[in-house]
Write a protein that holds these residues in place. Sequence first.
Motif, PDB file in Angstrom:
ATOM      1  N   THR A  18      48.521  18.479  56.219  1.00 59.57           N
ATOM      2  CA  THR A  18      49.551  18.322  56.951  1.00 59.57           C
ATOM      3  C   THR A  18      50.691  17.544  56.176  1.00 59.57           C
ATOM      4  N   ASP A  19      50.169  16.453  55.537  1.00 57.38           N
ATOM      5  CA  ASP A  19      51.197  15.599  54.890  1.00 57.38           C
ATOM      6  C   ASP A  19      51.245  16.076  53.248  1.00 57.38           C
ATOM      7  N   ALA A  20      50.728  16.943  52.858  1.00 62.76           N
ATOM      8  CA  ALA A  20      50.817  17.606  51.540  1.00 62.76           C
ATOM      9  C   ALA A  20      52.063  17.760  50.967  1.00 62.76           C
ATOM     10  N   ASP A  21      52.853  18.726  51.901  1.00 61.13           N
ATOM     11  CA  ASP A  21      54.257  19.050  51.615  1.00 61.13           C
ATOM     12  C   ASP A  21      55.000  17.853  51.297  1.00 61.13           C
ATOM     13  N   ASP A  22      54.963  16.916  52.168  1.00 59.27           N
ATOM     14  CA  ASP A  22      55.863  15.729  52.241  1.00 59.27           C
ATOM     15  C   ASP A  22      55.599  14.976  51.050  1.00 59.27           C
ATOM     16  N   ALA A  23      54.424  14.788  50.484  1.00 64.57           N
ATOM     17  CA  ALA A  23      54.121  14.163  49.219  1.00 64.57           C
ATOM     18  C   ALA A  23      54.509  14.719  48.125  1.00 64.57           C
ATOM     19  N   LEU A  24      54.480  15.993  48.117  1.00 59.12           N
ATOM     20  CA  LEU A  24      55.057  16.820  47.019  1.00 59.12           C
ATOM     21  C   LEU A  24      56.572  16.598  46.874  1.00 59.12           C
ATOM     22  N   HIS A  25      57.351  16.666  48.011  1.00 63.58           N
ATOM     23  CA  HIS A  25      58.721  16.329  48.136  1.00 63.58           C
ATOM     24  C   HIS A  25      59.061  14.996  47.636  1.00 63.58           C
ATOM     25  N   ASP A  26      58.212  13.940  48.158  1.00 60.53           N
ATOM     26  CA  ASP A  26      58.553  12.643  47.788  1.00 60.53           C
ATOM     27  C   ASP A  26      58.310  12.506  46.247  1.00 60.53           C
TER      28      ASP A  26
ATOM     29  N   PHE B 124      58.488  14.676  43.746  1.00 62.32           N
ATOM     30  CA  PHE B 124      59.560  15.337  42.778  1.00 62.32           C
ATOM     31  C   PHE B 124      60.952  14.545  43.266  1.00 62.32           C
ATOM     32  N   CYS B 125      61.373  14.274  44.228  1.00 60.44           N
ATOM     33  CA  CYS B 125      62.502  13.303  44.419  1.00 60.44           C
ATOM     34  C   CYS B 125      62.442  12.256  43.278  1.00 60.44           C
ATOM     35  N   GLY B 126      61.280  11.661  43.593  1.00 59.26           N
ATOM     36  CA  GLY B 126      61.251  10.271  42.701  1.00 59.26           C
ATOM     37  C   GLY B 126      61.132  10.745  41.043  1.00 59.26           C
TER      38      GLY B 126
ATOM     39  N   SER C  60      54.202  14.084  36.513  1.00 62.70           N
ATOM     40  CA  SER C  60      54.173  14.598  37.928  1.00 62.70           C
ATOM     41  C   SER C  60      52.777  14.499  38.369  1.00 62.70           C
ATOM     42  N   TYR C  61      51.594  14.340  37.789  1.00 66.72           N
ATOM     43  CA  TYR C  61      50.368  14.161  38.214  1.00 66.72           C
ATOM     44  C   TYR C  61      50.228  12.752  39.110  1.00 66.72           C
ATOM     45  N   THR C  62      50.871  11.863  38.360  1.00 62.70           N
ATOM     46  CA  THR C  62      50.797  10.277  38.889  1.00 62.70           C
ATOM     47  C   THR C  62      51.755  10.313  40.013  1.00 62.70           C
ATOM     48  N   ALA C  63      52.830  10.921  39.962  1.00 61.65           N
ATOM     49  CA  ALA C  63      53.867  10.848  41.037  1.00 61.65           C
ATOM     50  C   ALA C  63      53.407  11.442  42.546  1.00 61.65           C
ATOM     51  N   VAL C  64      52.645  12.584  42.071  1.00 63.13           N
ATOM     52  CA  VAL C  64      51.948  13.243  43.441  1.00 63.13           C
ATOM     53  C   VAL C  64      51.015  12.451  43.927  1.00 63.13           C
TER      54      VAL C  64
END
Length: 163
Positions: A26-34, A36-38, A56-60
């Motif tokens: 349920t939180d995976a899309d939020d993690a991706l969005h955060d 990518f914004c970073g 990308s790997y580290t940020a996700v």
Amino acid sequence: MSTDILTSTFQRLRLRGIAAGIAGDTDADDALHDAFCGLWARHRNVESSVEAVRLSYTAVRNSAIDLRRRAKSHPMVYLDEGGYAAESPEYAERERRITYQAVLELSRRVLSERQFEIFTLHDIEGVGYEEIAVRLSMSQESVRMALSRARKAIRELYRKGIY
């Protein structure tokens, strides 16, 4: 680095599985969005595709860990219309009382007097078959049959949404 390279690298990596494994589906899309914004804030400093993949790997991963920690330390409590927490004992008791009243009202409307009396004696007051049979001058088998038919009538109407 070009914004197209950053975007294509981020999309190509299929990072949602990593985020879902850490933060939950349920939180995976939020993690991706955060994440990518970073990354987007630093996209001009990225020199190569290899660096974009690593970042990308580290940020996700970091974003998913942050979301998971935040969810554990600050759990959300959803409120119903009456202001009760959806998981609280007060909410459960309130829902039980509402359902109980709905079943009683439904049974009064659809059951014969005899069936309603047997239903209330057995299922609400906890009186046994033998005592009901003596009180109502019936056989135990007749009491069981009437109760079974009463429950079936209530169950069918309840399933149809008539309550």
